[in-house]
Motif scaffolding. Structure first.
Motif, PDB file in Angstrom:
ATOM      1  N   HIS A 193      38.767  12.366  72.717  1.00 14.05           N
ATOM      2  CA  HIS A 193      38.194  11.089  73.136  1.00 14.05           C
ATOM      3  C   HIS A 193      38.669   9.905  72.288  1.00 14.05           C
ATOM      4  O   HIS A 193      38.120   8.810  72.417  1.00 14.05           O
ATOM      5  CB  HIS A 193      36.664  11.171  73.105  1.00 14.05           C
ATOM      6  CG  HIS A 193      36.088  12.065  74.160  1.00 14.05           C
ATOM      7  ND1 HIS A 193      35.960  11.673  75.478  1.00 14.05           N
ATOM      8  CD2 HIS A 193      35.651  13.341  74.106  1.00 14.05           C
ATOM      9  CE1 HIS A 193      35.440  12.661  76.182  1.00 14.05           C
ATOM     10  NE2 HIS A 193      35.246  13.686  75.376  1.00 14.05           N
ATOM     11  N   ASP A 219      31.510   0.943  79.964  1.00 19.54           N
ATOM     12  CA  ASP A 219      32.493   0.807  81.047  1.00 19.54           C
ATOM     13  C   ASP A 219      32.022   1.433  82.354  1.00 19.54           C
ATOM     14  O   ASP A 219      32.821   1.590  83.295  1.00 19.54           O
ATOM     15  CB  ASP A 219      33.853   1.390  80.622  1.00 19.54           C
ATOM     16  CG  ASP A 219      33.846   2.905  80.474  1.00 19.54           C
ATOM     17  OD1 ASP A 219      32.802   3.550  80.741  1.00 19.54           O
ATOM     18  OD2 ASP A 219      34.893   3.465  80.084  1.00 19.54           O
ATOM     19  N   ASP A 258      41.517   8.195  72.448  1.00 16.62           N
ATOM     20  CA  ASP A 258      42.114   7.119  73.252  1.00 16.62           C
ATOM     21  C   ASP A 258      41.024   6.241  73.862  1.00 16.62           C
ATOM     22  O   ASP A 258      41.132   5.008  73.878  1.00 16.62           O
ATOM     23  CB  ASP A 258      43.000   7.704  74.356  1.00 16.62           C
ATOM     24  CG  ASP A 258      44.303   8.280  73.806  1.00 16.62           C
ATOM     25  OD1 ASP A 258      44.631   8.010  72.637  1.00 16.62           O
ATOM     26  OD2 ASP A 258      44.977   9.007  74.561  1.00 16.62           O
ATOM     27  N   ARG A 259      39.970   6.875  74.367  1.00 11.64           N
ATOM     28  CA  ARG A 259      38.863   6.119  74.943  1.00 11.64           C
ATOM     29  C   ARG A 259      38.189   5.266  73.876  1.00 11.64           C
ATOM     30  O   ARG A 259      37.873   4.100  74.098  1.00 11.64           O
ATOM     31  CB  ARG A 259      37.847   7.091  75.542  1.00 11.64           C
ATOM     32  CG  ARG A 259      36.597   6.433  76.103  1.00 11.64           C
ATOM     33  CD  ARG A 259      36.800   5.865  77.474  1.00 11.64           C
ATOM     34  NE  ARG A 259      37.196   6.896  78.413  1.00 11.64           N
ATOM     35  CZ  ARG A 259      37.349   6.695  79.721  1.00 11.64           C
ATOM     36  NH1 ARG A 259      37.127   5.494  80.222  1.00 11.64           N
ATOM     37  NH2 ARG A 259      37.729   7.675  80.511  1.00 11.64           N
ATOM     38  N   PHE A 296      31.308   5.550  79.925  1.00  9.65           N
ATOM     39  CA  PHE A 296      31.304   5.717  78.478  1.00  9.65           C
ATOM     40  C   PHE A 296      30.701   4.492  77.802  1.00  9.65           C
ATOM     41  O   PHE A 296      30.941   3.353  78.205  1.00  9.65           O
ATOM     42  CB  PHE A 296      32.725   5.945  77.948  1.00  9.65           C
ATOM     43  CG  PHE A 296      33.288   7.299  78.285  1.00  9.65           C
ATOM     44  CD1 PHE A 296      33.074   8.383  77.445  1.00  9.65           C
ATOM     45  CD2 PHE A 296      34.002   7.492  79.453  1.00  9.65           C
ATOM     46  CE1 PHE A 296      33.590   9.630  77.763  1.00  9.65           C
ATOM     47  CE2 PHE A 296      34.523   8.733  79.779  1.00  9.65           C
ATOM     48  CZ  PHE A 296      34.308   9.812  78.931  1.00  9.65           C
ATOM     49  N   LEU A 308      38.024   1.135  74.056  1.00  9.47           N
ATOM     50  CA  LEU A 308      36.760   0.405  74.065  1.00  9.47           C
ATOM     51  C   LEU A 308      36.588  -0.419  72.797  1.00  9.47           C
ATOM     52  O   LEU A 308      35.990  -1.497  72.814  1.00  9.47           O
ATOM     53  CB  LEU A 308      35.594   1.376  74.243  1.00  9.47           C
ATOM     54  CG  LEU A 308      35.465   2.027  75.628  1.00  9.47           C
ATOM     55  CD1 LEU A 308      34.328   3.038  75.640  1.00  9.47           C
ATOM     56  CD2 LEU A 308      35.258   0.977  76.710  1.00  9.47           C
ATOM     57  N   ASP A 337      29.322   9.899  76.515  1.00 12.98           N
ATOM     58  CA  ASP A 337      29.667  10.064  77.929  1.00 12.98           C
ATOM     59  C   ASP A 337      28.349  10.185  78.693  1.00 12.98           C
ATOM     60  O   ASP A 337      27.720  11.243  78.718  1.00 12.98           O
ATOM     61  CB  ASP A 337      30.515  11.322  78.112  1.00 12.98           C
ATOM     62  CG  ASP A 337      30.885  11.582  79.565  1.00 12.98           C
ATOM     63  OD1 ASP A 337      30.371  10.880  80.472  1.00 12.98           O
ATOM     64  OD2 ASP A 337      31.703  12.494  79.809  1.00 12.98           O
TER      65      ASP A 337
END
Length: 494
Positions: free
Chosen positions: A427, A392, A429-430, A395, A434, A410
């Motif tokens: 992390h 993205d 949620d990330r 990340f 993704l 990251d």
């Protein structure tokens, strides 16, 4: 007065990681030519190979499309080019002369894929009864079939100095052939020259003088992430790579890297011959120059070698664009651009700068335009060694279908990918966001890895070492030339 139509010089190298440039801050490697091009043009730091292995990467470059469109994510060496307009097709339709010099890696090998002429160097792959132009050159110089008498492998990491006179090294031959092609151009038409070096892809056979310049200095060591320390905890795909290429002892690793860097610096210096020819011919200011690679090489990072992987050393590629003198407002000198881009974008970019409409089949985006991606998707291989990635801009999520393993990095905080954040609570949620994006990118056989739209993968399997009786495609004495044999028909490896 009408402005001259722009020429285009597209230079690719084979297996060159983006970080191996002085302009990228590498502490050891010498790349004065590339550094100068970066100061005169724009360097794209988030450029990726859509499929970091030779054949599909070059299909993306030549067709301006992603793997889903051009049909290869596994490196099918005998798959014909898709029925899509190529860079050369479209340039020629716009009135350009188009010449390719060096490696094409298409099937059949003499398929010109739209070029007026192809001056071929195919690394000794004598498929289809083909003797390429570099092999013919060696024969004319009294060294028929001797290209691989150095004894080094095409996909292995031993090294030794080049065994023939310096002027016979493939890097010199490709650069000289490119300079001659420029000098032989039709002056009434603009030129598109595709120059494709075969190095620094193994065999690692640098000129002795280039190795010597690195032998006198310390060399950077491979990085090993926390996640890579336990073999048993690795995804099966990575276990397979580890078992195929045993890790080198420290001193051998250092010399292997010196040999690799020597090949890179040799190319960098030979590029000056090509650019100097453009200058002396009076057309440098009217020429767009783009430098890139098909993919990188792990070079021992995390105990891994070669390509096909989603880590930065394998998937992140150099991308430097130098516009014509009239393009300074669109290609800013000394700029560093962090947009997500890839090989499919080269076509759209070059056509944009030359005022040519990209074909409707193109999936690329001009790197000098306002449009930017939010996500870049990379895919490679199927089955045990399959690996997928979404990025993205900060990340990166990597997924291994066999074993259903995720890794999250990251890249701003950890550019060498030493700490996997996939299990870190802050992390999640990330990772989930993704993961949903990645699920939406899957197609074809990958759809079997989905259940109700969610990624499920398949269970891990036990991995054993693959026999390597062919020494990773080792070449032999190539004279007399091999007789014709259908490369689509399997032959026994003795």
């Amino acid at each position: 007065m009408t402005e001259p139509r722009k020429n285009v010089l597209l230079v690719t190298v084979d297996e060159w990681p983006a970080r191996l440039m002085g302009a990228a801050g590498h502490p050891v490697i010498e790349t004065p030519t590339l550094d100068a091009l970066a100061r005169a043009g724009t360097r794209y730091v988030n450029a990726y190979s859509e499929t970091p292995v030779c054949v599909p990467a070059r299909r993306s470059l030549m067709t301006g499309t992603d793997p889903r469109t051009h049909g290869d994510r596994t490196a099918q060496g005998t798959l014909r080019m898709p029925d899509l307009p190529t860079l050369a097709d479209t340039f020629r339709a716009a009135g350009y002369q188009a010449t390719a010099i060096g490696k094409l890696h298409v099937y059949p090998q003499r398929d010109r894929i739209g070029f007026d002429d192809v001056i071929l160097a195919e690394e000794g792959r004598q498929l289809d009864g083909c003797v390429d132009d570099y092999e013919a050159f060696l024969a004319e110089r009294g060294h028929a079939g001797e290209q691989f008498l150095h004894g080094m492998g095409n996909n292995e990491y031993g090294w030794r100095p080049w065994h023939l006179p310096e002027e016979l090294h493939p890097t010199n031959w490709i650069a000289t052939s490119a300079a001659r092609a420029i000098k032989r151009r039709d002056p009434t038409r603009p030129g598109f020259w595709y120059v494709s070096f075969t190095a620094p892809h193994p065999p690692l056979v640098p000129l002795q003088s280039y190795f010597d310049r690195y032998a006198r200095r310390p060399v950077d060591e491979p990085v090993t992430g926390e996640w890579a320390e336990n073999f048993e905890a690795l995804p099966p795909a990575l276990q397979s790579v580890r078992l195929y290429w045993p890790n080198l002892p420290r001193e051998q690793m250092a010399d292997m890297r010196r040999a690799y860097y020597a090949l890179c610096t040799h190319i960098d210096h030979q590029l000056r011959l090509i650019i100097g020819t453009l200058r002396e011919e009076g057309i440098l200011n009217d020429t767009v120059i783009l430098f890139t690679s098909d993919h990188g090489d792990m070079l021992g990072d995390h105990g891994l070698y070669a390509k096909r992987l989603m880590y930065e050393a394998s998937a992140n590629i150099p991308m430097i664009l130098l516009g014509a003198a009239s393009d300074a407002d669109r290609v800013a000198p000394g700029a560093v651009d962090d947009r997500l881009c890839g090989l499919q974008d080269v076509m759209a970019t070059l056509f944009d700068l030359c005022g040519i409409a990209a074909p409707p089949s193109s999936t690329g985006i001009s790197m000098v335009g306002a449009e930017r991606r939010d996500i870049f998707y990379v895919e490679c291989s199927e089955g045990l060694e399959a690996t997928r990635m979404v990025h993205d801009g900060r990340f990166k999520l990597i997924w291994y279908p066999v074993g259903d393993r995720f890794q999250l990095f990251d890249l701003d905080a950890d550019p060498r990918e030493t700490r996997d954040l996939a299990d870190v609570p802050d992390h999640q949620d990330r990772l989930q966001a993704l993961g949903r994006i990645l699920a939406g990118k899957l197609y074809g056989s990958d759809l079997a890895y989905l259940a109700n739209g969610k990624i499920v993968g398949t269970p891990a399997v036990e991995v054993t070492a693959r026999p390597n009786r062919g020494l990773s495609g080792q070449r032999g004495l190539q004279y007399p030339p091999l007789p014709y044999r259908d490369p689509k028909v399997a032959t026994r490896t003795l």
